[in-house]
Motif scaffolding. Structure first.
Motif, PDB file in Angstrom:
ATOM      1  N   ILE A   1       6.928  11.786 -12.637  1.00 33.46           N
ATOM      2  CA  ILE A   1       8.059  12.369 -11.907  1.00 33.46           C
ATOM      3  C   ILE A   1       7.886  12.176 -10.405  1.00 33.46           C
ATOM      4  O   ILE A   1       8.804  11.737  -9.698  1.00 33.46           O
ATOM      5  CB  ILE A   1       8.193  13.869 -12.242  1.00 33.46           C
ATOM      6  N   ILE A   2       6.698  12.503  -9.909  1.00 33.77           N
ATOM      7  CA  ILE A   2       6.453  12.402  -8.470  1.00 33.77           C
ATOM      8  C   ILE A   2       6.601  10.964  -7.988  1.00 33.77           C
ATOM      9  O   ILE A   2       7.271  10.692  -6.977  1.00 33.77           O
ATOM     10  CB  ILE A   2       5.053  12.946  -8.116  1.00 33.77           C
ATOM     11  N   SER A   3       5.992  10.031  -8.703  1.00 40.32           N
ATOM     12  CA  SER A   3       6.032   8.631  -8.262  1.00 40.32           C
ATOM     13  C   SER A   3       7.462   8.090  -8.264  1.00 40.32           C
ATOM     14  O   SER A   3       7.857   7.350  -7.352  1.00 40.32           O
ATOM     15  CB  SER A   3       5.127   7.762  -9.139  1.00 40.32           C
ATOM     16  N   GLU A   4       8.259   8.469  -9.263  1.00 39.23           N
ATOM     17  CA  GLU A   4       9.637   7.982  -9.331  1.00 39.23           C
ATOM     18  C   GLU A   4      10.499   8.616  -8.239  1.00 39.23           C
ATOM     19  O   GLU A   4      11.338   7.937  -7.625  1.00 39.23           O
ATOM     20  CB  GLU A   4      10.234   8.260 -10.707  1.00 39.23           C
ATOM     21  N   LEU A   5      10.303   9.910  -7.981  1.00 42.34           N
ATOM     22  CA  LEU A   5      11.045  10.554  -6.897  1.00 42.34           C
ATOM     23  C   LEU A   5      10.707   9.912  -5.553  1.00 42.34           C
ATOM     24  O   LEU A   5      11.588   9.701  -4.707  1.00 42.34           O
ATOM     25  CB  LEU A   5      10.734  12.051  -6.859  1.00 42.34           C
ATOM     26  N   LYS A   6       9.437   9.599  -5.352  1.00 41.99           N
ATOM     27  CA  LYS A   6       9.028   8.958  -4.100  1.00 41.99           C
ATOM     28  C   LYS A   6       9.652   7.570  -3.967  1.00 41.99           C
ATOM     29  O   LYS A   6      10.060   7.173  -2.865  1.00 41.99           O
ATOM     30  CB  LYS A   6       7.505   8.867  -4.022  1.00 41.99           C
ATOM     31  N   LYS A   7       9.735   6.840  -5.074  1.00 39.75           N
ATOM     32  CA  LYS A   7      10.364   5.518  -5.037  1.00 39.75           C
ATOM     33  C   LYS A   7      11.822   5.615  -4.605  1.00 39.75           C
ATOM     34  O   LYS A   7      12.365   4.687  -4.010  1.00 39.75           O
ATOM     35  CB  LYS A   7      10.277   4.860  -6.415  1.00 39.75           C
ATOM     36  N   ARG A   8      12.443   6.746  -4.913  1.00 38.77           N
ATOM     37  CA  ARG A   8      13.854   6.926  -4.582  1.00 38.77           C
ATOM     38  C   ARG A   8      14.055   7.516  -3.189  1.00 38.77           C
ATOM     39  O   ARG A   8      15.182   7.808  -2.792  1.00 38.77           O
ATOM     40  CB  ARG A   8      14.523   7.811  -5.630  1.00 38.77           C
ATOM     41  N   GLY A   9      12.959   7.711  -2.476  1.00 35.37           N
ATOM     42  CA  GLY A   9      13.063   8.143  -1.090  1.00 35.37           C
ATOM     43  C   GLY A   9      13.021   9.640  -0.859  1.00 35.37           C
ATOM     44  O   GLY A   9      13.233  10.097   0.273  1.00 35.37           O
ATOM     45  N   TYR A  10      12.744  10.419  -1.902  1.00 34.50           N
ATOM     46  CA  TYR A  10      12.672  11.871  -1.742  1.00 34.50           C
ATOM     47  C   TYR A  10      11.292  12.290  -1.238  1.00 34.50           C
ATOM     48  O   TYR A  10      10.284  11.626  -1.507  1.00 34.50           O
ATOM     49  CB  TYR A  10      12.934  12.578  -3.075  1.00 34.50           C
ATOM     50  N   THR A  11      11.255  13.409  -0.532  1.00 30.61           N
ATOM     51  CA  THR A  11       9.971  14.028  -0.222  1.00 30.61           C
ATOM     52  C   THR A  11       9.626  14.973  -1.372  1.00 30.61           C
ATOM     53  O   THR A  11      10.508  15.606  -1.957  1.00 30.61           O
ATOM     54  CB  THR A  11      10.027  14.814   1.095  1.00 30.61           C
ATOM     55  N   VAL A  12       8.342  15.041  -1.699  1.00 30.51           N
ATOM     56  CA  VAL A  12       7.926  15.776  -2.894  1.00 30.51           C
ATOM     57  C   VAL A  12       6.687  16.619  -2.600  1.00 30.51           C
ATOM     58  O   VAL A  12       5.727  16.136  -1.988  1.00 30.51           O
ATOM     59  CB  VAL A  12       7.606  14.820  -4.070  1.00 30.51           C
ATOM     60  N   GLY A  13       6.714  17.860  -3.036  1.00 30.55           N
ATOM     61  CA  GLY A  13       5.537  18.720  -3.006  1.00 30.55           C
ATOM     62  C   GLY A  13       5.145  19.069  -4.426  1.00 30.55           C
ATOM     63  O   GLY A  13       5.925  18.881  -5.364  1.00 30.55           O
ATOM     64  N   SER A  14       3.947  19.567  -4.607  1.00 29.26           N
ATOM     65  CA  SER A  14       3.519  19.972  -5.946  1.00 29.26           C
ATOM     66  C   SER A  14       2.679  21.238  -5.870  1.00 29.26           C
ATOM     67  O   SER A  14       2.076  21.539  -4.839  1.00 29.26           O
ATOM     68  CB  SER A  14       2.724  18.853  -6.637  1.00 29.26           C
ATOM     69  N   ILE A  15       2.674  21.962  -6.971  1.00 31.10           N
ATOM     70  CA  ILE A  15       1.877  23.183  -7.093  1.00 31.10           C
ATOM     71  C   ILE A  15       1.212  23.165  -8.461  1.00 31.10           C
ATOM     72  O   ILE A  15       1.875  22.939  -9.477  1.00 31.10           O
ATOM     73  CB  ILE A  15       2.747  24.448  -6.967  1.00 31.10           C
ATOM     74  N   LYS A  16      -0.077  23.398  -8.494  1.00 28.09           N
ATOM     75  CA  LYS A  16      -0.830  23.455  -9.745  1.00 28.09           C
ATOM     76  C   LYS A  16      -1.331  24.876  -9.967  1.00 28.09           C
ATOM     77  O   LYS A  16      -2.061  25.424  -9.138  1.00 28.09           O
ATOM     78  CB  LYS A  16      -2.015  22.474  -9.690  1.00 28.09           C
ATOM     79  N   GLN A  17      -0.917  25.481 -11.077  1.00 30.29           N
ATOM     80  CA  GLN A  17      -1.416  26.808 -11.439  1.00 30.29           C
ATOM     81  C   GLN A  17      -2.761  26.659 -12.141  1.00 30.29           C
ATOM     82  O   GLN A  17      -2.877  25.935 -13.127  1.00 30.29           O
ATOM     83  CB  GLN A  17      -0.430  27.518 -12.372  1.00 30.29           C
ATOM     84  N   ILE A  18      -3.780  27.333 -11.626  1.00 30.08           N
ATOM     85  CA  ILE A  18      -5.112  27.305 -12.235  1.00 30.08           C
ATOM     86  C   ILE A  18      -5.260  28.565 -13.081  1.00 30.08           C
ATOM     87  O   ILE A  18      -5.181  29.681 -12.562  1.00 30.08           O
ATOM     88  CB  ILE A  18      -6.224  27.260 -11.166  1.00 30.08           C
ATOM     89  N   HIS A  19      -5.469  28.397 -14.376  1.00 26.22           N
ATOM     90  CA  HIS A  19      -5.526  29.552 -15.275  1.00 26.22           C
ATOM     91  C   HIS A  19      -6.944  30.096 -15.466  1.00 26.22           C
ATOM     92  O   HIS A  19      -7.122  31.132 -16.094  1.00 26.22           O
ATOM     93  CB  HIS A  19      -4.912  29.188 -16.626  1.00 26.22           C
ATOM     94  N   ASN A  20      -7.929  29.388 -14.925  1.00 23.64           N
ATOM     95  CA  ASN A  20      -9.306  29.882 -14.972  1.00 23.64           C
ATOM     96  C   ASN A  20      -9.451  31.023 -13.964  1.00 23.64           C
ATOM     97  O   ASN A  20      -9.349  30.816 -12.757  1.00 23.64           O
ATOM     98  CB  ASN A  20     -10.275  28.746 -14.643  1.00 23.64           C
ATOM     99  N   GLU A  21      -9.674  32.232 -14.449  1.00 26.81           N
ATOM    100  CA  GLU A  21      -9.724  33.399 -13.572  1.00 26.81           C
ATOM    101  C   GLU A  21     -10.874  33.344 -12.573  1.00 26.81           C
ATOM    102  O   GLU A  21     -10.847  34.044 -11.555  1.00 26.81           O
ATOM    103  CB  GLU A  21      -9.830  34.676 -14.410  1.00 26.81           C
ATOM    104  N   ASN A  22     -11.879  32.527 -12.838  1.00 27.84           N
ATOM    105  CA  ASN A  22     -13.034  32.443 -11.940  1.00 27.84           C
ATOM    106  C   ASN A  22     -12.920  31.299 -10.933  1.00 27.84           C
ATOM    107  O   ASN A  22     -13.811  31.106 -10.107  1.00 27.84           O
ATOM    108  CB  ASN A  22     -14.318  32.270 -12.762  1.00 27.84           C
TER     109      ASN A  22
END
Length: 248
Positions: free
Chosen positions: A21-42
C-alpha cells in the motif's frame, strides 16, 4: 488526512500488505505516514542504563534522542491514538494493528482461517488472498502483493478524511455514534458532510490543524465570542469572523 488500519494476527501478512500500500501510494505522488501498534506489553524503544533512560529516571517527561540518522521523541506510556495522529500531516496514514480509531479496516488472516470482519471492513487481504477467492461476505478479497494497485484504488475511493471519535453522550447529533456513522458512510447511506462536526458554524485551528468540537463546546465558544464581538464597531449580522492569536 486519510487513515486506514490493517488488522490481523501475527503471520497473516499485515506488514506485507502495508508495504504494498505504502509503495503504491508513493508511486502516485502521495505523502504517507505509518503507525505500528506493538502488542508486547514489555516493549520499549529505550534501553535501561542508556543516557535517554537516565534522563527519564531523573524526571524528564518527554525525552528526545537526536542523531544524524533519525530523531526519536519518547513519551511515557501509550498515547491515545488521536493524539498520535495529531503529529501527522501526510495525505495518508497506514496503521498496523491499531483498533481504537474510527477508520476503515483491511482484514488479513491465514489461508485456513476465516476473516473476522466488522462494519468498518472494506477489504480482505493478506495470506487469505492466496485462496483465490474474490469475495468474502460481500467484501472484496485482494492480494496485497499482486493486486496492490487494485487495493490502493479501493482505499483512495472508500477512505474519508479522518473522522473524530466523540463520546455519543457529547454528540450523536447526526443520530449515530461515530463508528456507526462511518459504517453507514462506507455503505454510502450517509455523506461525510452529514456529520455535524463538519458543518458547524465555527472552526478552531491550532497551528493549522483543525480541532473537532462537539456541538456543546462549539456553542459555548461561539456564544462567548459573539457576546464580545457584537459590541464592537463594525460588527454586522452574518459576518465571517476570524480571530488569530498566539497562546502564552
Amino acid at each position: 488526512m486519510k487513515v486506514i488500519t490493517v488488522l490481523g494476527l501475527t503471520g497473516s501478512g499485515k506488514t506485507t500488505v502495508i508495504e504494498g500500500i505504502i509503495s503504491e501510494l508513493k508511486k502516485r505522488g502521495y505523502t504517507v505516514g505509518s503507525i505500528k501498534q506493538i502488542h508486547n506489553e514489555n516493549f520499549k524503544m529505550d534501553t535501561e542504563g542508556k543516557n535517554t533512560w537516565r534522563h527519564r529516571q531523573a524526571g524528564a517527561d518527554t525525552v528526545t534522542a537526536r542523531s544524524h540518522q533519525e530523531t526519536d521523541i519518547l513519551y511515557p506510556g501509550e498515547l491515545p491514538i488521536y493524539e498520535v495522529l495529531s503529529h501527522y500531516s501526510e495525505d495518508f496514514v497506514i496503521m498496523e494493528g491499531v483498533r481504537d480509531a474510527v477508520v476503515p479496516e483491511i482484514i488479513t488472516c491465514k489461508e485456513e482461517e476465516l476473516p473476522v470482519i466488522s462494519p468498518l471492513t472494506i477489504a480482505i487481504s493478506g495470506r487469505y488472498a492466496n485462496n483465490k477467492d474474490k469475495e468474502y461476505k460481500g467484501l472484496p478479497v485482494i492480494n496485497g502483493t499482486l493486486e496492490n494497485k487494485h487495493l490502493v484504488d479501493l482505499i483512495i475511493s472508500k477512505t474519508p478524511v479522518l473522522m473524530p471519535d466523540i463520546d455519543p453522550k457529547c454528540c450523536s447529533k447526526c443520530g449515530y455514534d461515530c463508528r456507526t456513522f462511518l459504517s453507514k458512510l462506507l455503505k454510502e447511506e450517509v455523506k461525510q458532510d452529514d456529520c455535524v462536526l463538519r458543518k458547524g458554524g465555527i472552526s478552531l485551528r491550532i497551528n493549522g490543524d483543525e480541532i473537532p468540537m462537539v456541538p456543546f463546546v462549539e456553542n459555548i465558544l461561539k456564544n462567548e465570542i459573539l457576546g464580545v464581538v457584537k459590541e464592537l464597531k463594525g460588527y454586522k449580522n452574518n459576518s465571517n469572523i476570524e480571530i488569530k492569536f498566539l497562546s502564552d
